[in-house]
Scaffold this motif. Sequence first.
Motif, PDB file in Angstrom:
ATOM      1  N   ASP A  41       0.757  -1.136   0.002  1.00 49.38           N
ATOM      2  CA  ASP A  41      -0.124   0.049   0.172  1.00 49.38           C
ATOM      3  C   ASP A  41       1.000   1.334   0.021  1.00 49.38           C
ATOM      4  OD1 ASP A  41      -2.004  -1.779   0.269  1.00 49.38           O
ATOM      5  OD2 ASP A  41      -2.647  -1.334   2.221  1.00 49.38           O
ATOM      6  N   ASN A  42       0.300   2.397  -0.386  1.00 50.12           N
ATOM      7  CA  ASN A  42       1.020   3.604  -0.505  1.00 50.12           C
ATOM      8  C   ASN A  42       2.471   3.582  -1.128  1.00 50.12           C
ATOM      9  OD1 ASN A  42      -1.331   4.688   0.694  1.00 50.12           O
ATOM     10  ND2 ASN A  42      -0.671   3.957   2.442  1.00 50.12           N
ATOM     11  N   ASP A  43       2.388   3.052  -2.186  1.00 48.63           N
ATOM     12  CA  ASP A  43       3.952   2.899  -2.864  1.00 48.63           C
ATOM     13  C   ASP A  43       5.005   2.116  -2.010  1.00 48.63           C
ATOM     14  OD1 ASP A  43       3.280   3.654  -5.377  1.00 48.63           O
ATOM     15  OD2 ASP A  43       3.418   6.030  -4.768  1.00 48.63           O
ATOM     16  N   LYS A  44       4.466   1.252  -1.099  1.00 48.01           N
ATOM     17  CA  LYS A  44       5.295   0.341  -0.423  1.00 48.01           C
ATOM     18  C   LYS A  44       5.947   1.255   0.709  1.00 48.01           C
ATOM     19  CE  LYS A  44       6.397  -2.458  -4.288  1.00 48.01           C
ATOM     20  NZ  LYS A  44       7.447  -2.887  -5.288  1.00 48.01           N
ATOM     21  N   ALA A  45       4.938   2.115   1.232  1.00 48.36           N
ATOM     22  CA  ALA A  45       5.663   3.161   2.262  1.00 48.36           C
ATOM     23  C   ALA A  45       5.988   2.193   3.537  1.00 48.36           C
ATOM     24  CB  ALA A  45       4.293   4.228   2.786  1.00 48.36           C
ATOM     25  N   SER A  46       5.377   1.258   3.774  1.00 47.43           N
ATOM     26  CA  SER A  46       5.771   0.498   5.032  1.00 47.43           C
ATOM     27  C   SER A  46       7.260  -0.127   4.977  1.00 47.43           C
ATOM     28  CB  SER A  46       4.828  -0.660   5.541  1.00 47.43           C
ATOM     29  OG  SER A  46       4.878  -1.637   4.390  1.00 47.43           O
ATOM     30  N   GLU A 114       2.511   1.685   9.892  1.00 42.30           N
ATOM     31  CA  GLU A 114       1.186   1.121   9.458  1.00 42.30           C
ATOM     32  C   GLU A 114       1.514   0.365   8.169  1.00 42.30           C
ATOM     33  OE1 GLU A 114      -2.592   3.175   6.888  1.00 42.30           O
ATOM     34  OE2 GLU A 114      -1.201   4.590   8.415  1.00 42.30           O
ATOM     35  N   GLY A 115       0.622  -0.749   8.166  1.00 43.89           N
ATOM     36  CA  GLY A 115       0.907  -1.862   7.121  1.00 43.89           C
ATOM     37  C   GLY A 115       1.895  -2.725   7.524  1.00 43.89           C
TER      38      GLY A 115
END
Length: 129
Positions: A41-46, A114-115
């Motif tokens: 999610d979110n361009d692999k932000a995690s 998150e994630g």
Amino acid sequence: ASLVALQDPRLASHTLRMPEVVPNVSFDTVAREIRCKWSQDNDKASLVALQEVLNSHAAALKSVPGVKNVQRVVCGGCLDFKVIVALDAGAFGDWEAASFEPESAILEAMSAIEGVTGVETQTYTLMQV
């Protein structure tokens, strides 16, 4: 663990002792693995955040007495993020007695991302074949 004595030809007068699990399974390295799953999610932000956590603790991990190496494993298919800290077998007990510092701070930081799910640790032996 029992010990097996091995002769090192370079040190004819010295005997090396390695722990063994059973008579034909010895080891010279004990590793502590910190692992989790990350999200795409979110361009692999995690994943980005996990690498930042590792970057902020890498020097402390590398300075643990007896450390042979610190490795990071990332799997883009199963979304694994792993940090493996490998120590000389004889030095591992001292790090364990010190609660694997800075492990608790790493686990806390990873869990807050998150994630990120499945934050856990495992200890195992390693041996070159």
